[in-house]
Motif scaffolding. Structure first.
Motif, PDB file in Angstrom:
ATOM      1  N   GLU A   1       0.818  -1.209   0.000  1.00 18.78           N
ATOM      2  CA  GLU A   1       0.000   0.000   0.000  1.00 18.78           C
ATOM      3  C   GLU A   1       0.855   1.265   0.000  1.00 18.78           C
ATOM      4  OE1 GLU A   1      -2.348  -0.539   3.478  1.00 18.78           O
ATOM      5  OE2 GLU A   1      -3.706  -1.991   2.560  1.00 18.78           O
ATOM      6  N   ASN A   2       2.170   1.122  -0.111  1.00 20.21           N
ATOM      7  CA  ASN A   2       3.079   2.269  -0.060  1.00 20.21           C
ATOM      8  C   ASN A   2       3.547   2.661  -1.456  1.00 20.21           C
ATOM      9  OD1 ASN A   2       3.051   2.375   2.837  1.00 20.21           O
ATOM     10  ND2 ASN A   2       4.486   0.667   2.857  1.00 20.21           N
ATOM     11  N   PHE A   3       3.439   3.959  -1.766  1.00 25.35           N
ATOM     12  CA  PHE A   3       3.865   4.490  -3.058  1.00 25.35           C
ATOM     13  C   PHE A   3       5.303   4.971  -2.926  1.00 25.35           C
ATOM     14  CE2 PHE A   3       4.188   7.943  -6.216  1.00 25.35           C
ATOM     15  CZ  PHE A   3       3.833   7.223  -7.370  1.00 25.35           C
ATOM     16  N   ILE A   4       6.207   4.450  -3.788  1.00 27.44           N
ATOM     17  CA  ILE A   4       7.623   4.734  -3.688  1.00 27.44           C
ATOM     18  C   ILE A   4       8.126   5.383  -4.980  1.00 27.44           C
ATOM     19  CG2 ILE A   4       9.916   3.770  -3.227  1.00 27.44           C
ATOM     20  CD1 ILE A   4       7.941   3.359  -0.932  1.00 27.44           C
ATOM     21  N   PRO A   5       8.558   6.655  -4.953  1.00 27.47           N
ATOM     22  CA  PRO A   5       9.189   7.260  -6.132  1.00 27.47           C
ATOM     23  C   PRO A   5      10.542   6.597  -6.384  1.00 27.47           C
ATOM     24  CG  PRO A   5       8.442   8.927  -4.587  1.00 27.47           C
ATOM     25  CD  PRO A   5       8.386   7.626  -3.866  1.00 27.47           C
ATOM     26  N   VAL A   6      10.821   6.242  -7.630  1.00 29.53           N
ATOM     27  CA  VAL A   6      12.097   5.635  -8.004  1.00 29.53           C
ATOM     28  C   VAL A   6      12.974   6.645  -8.718  1.00 29.53           C
ATOM     29  CG1 VAL A   6      13.192   3.824  -9.367  1.00 29.53           C
ATOM     30  CG2 VAL A   6      11.089   3.336  -8.106  1.00 29.53           C
ATOM     31  N   LYS A   7      12.377   7.383  -9.617  1.00 26.59           N
ATOM     32  CA  LYS A   7      13.121   8.412 -10.378  1.00 26.59           C
ATOM     33  C   LYS A   7      12.183   9.586 -10.672  1.00 26.59           C
ATOM     34  CE  LYS A   7      15.320   9.254 -14.856  1.00 26.59           C
ATOM     35  NZ  LYS A   7      14.398  10.310 -15.293  1.00 26.59           N
TER      36      LYS A   7
END
Length: 222
Positions: A216-222
């Motif tokens: 449920e966690n949104f993770i920015p990669v770039k």
């Protein structure tokens, strides 16, 4: 949520005829911190439907995945397993996981047997509901590891899932090939150990963005 035709889970849809049953998303995910999942189904017709549901474990949701035994008889339960849906109605099916609390992701195929009910008059007054064969729909349930390890590597134009749970990967920004569209978007599920190369979005451009969902966690990669 719209899902690209290239998503791995699409290969397991099995619809023998057009069905009036709406089972929602093709793929459902039970997160590592949940042992239950509720799925709404809808009858969008003017006739009653009889729905029978069964579930089996798969070695993989990819093409070539095989049915394998459960770890125990109570590994995953569902309730109810049979539903009579009146016209234009809905109901909830609940899935409960009682399997091992380990680091392995598990995959299940849910088969929805959808039968139309017709009313026939008998002896001039009695009305009997008769079920007639209609369709079988196959969807996928992914149960994340109870001991989850979210991890990934992103380099150049590729992202690798180095963890033990499926990730939902999103990319958007300038297109690689099209000169007619200002921005492209890609949306994929990435299984553990799999690599994805972006084919539409120019993620090497400074305006190209990559992100993913870890549960449920949104993770920015770039």
């Amino acid at each position: 949520m719209k899902i690209s035709i290239s998503i791995i889970l699409l290969v397991l849809i099995n619809i023998t005829t057009a069905s009036a049953l709406d089972v929602g998303d093709i793929s459902s995910f039970m997160n590592y911190n949940n042992n239950t999942l509720s799925k709404e189904i809808k009858n969008t017709t003017e006739n009653g439907r009889l729905i029978n549901i069964r579930i089996e474990r798969l070695s993989s949701p990819l093409e070539g995945g095989e049915v394998i035994p459960m770890d125990n008889k109570q590994e995953i339960l569902l309730t109810p397993s049979s539903i009579l849906l009146p016209a234009n109605s809905s109901d909830i099916v609940r899935f409960i996981y009682h399997g091992p609390e380990d680091a392995q992701e598990r995959y299940y195929r849910i088969e929805w047997m959808d039968q139309a009910l017709t009313d026939l008059k008998k002896n001039g007054s009695t009305r009997n509901a008769i079920a007639t064969a209609s369709a079988r729909i196959g969807t996928i349930l992914v149960v994340a590891p109870r001991k989850v390890n979210f991890n990934y590597e992103f380099k150049n134009n590729k992202i690798v899932n180095t963890g033990n749970a499926t990730l939902r990967v999103i990319a958007y920004g300038p297109c690689i090939h099209s000169a007619e569209v200002n921005e492209c978007k890609e949306n994929y599920y990435l299984m553990p150990g799999k690599t994805r190369e972006f084919s539409k979005v120019n993620v090497l451009d400074k305006k190209g963005k990559v992100a993913l969902w870890q549960g449920e966690n949104f993770i920015p990669v770039k």
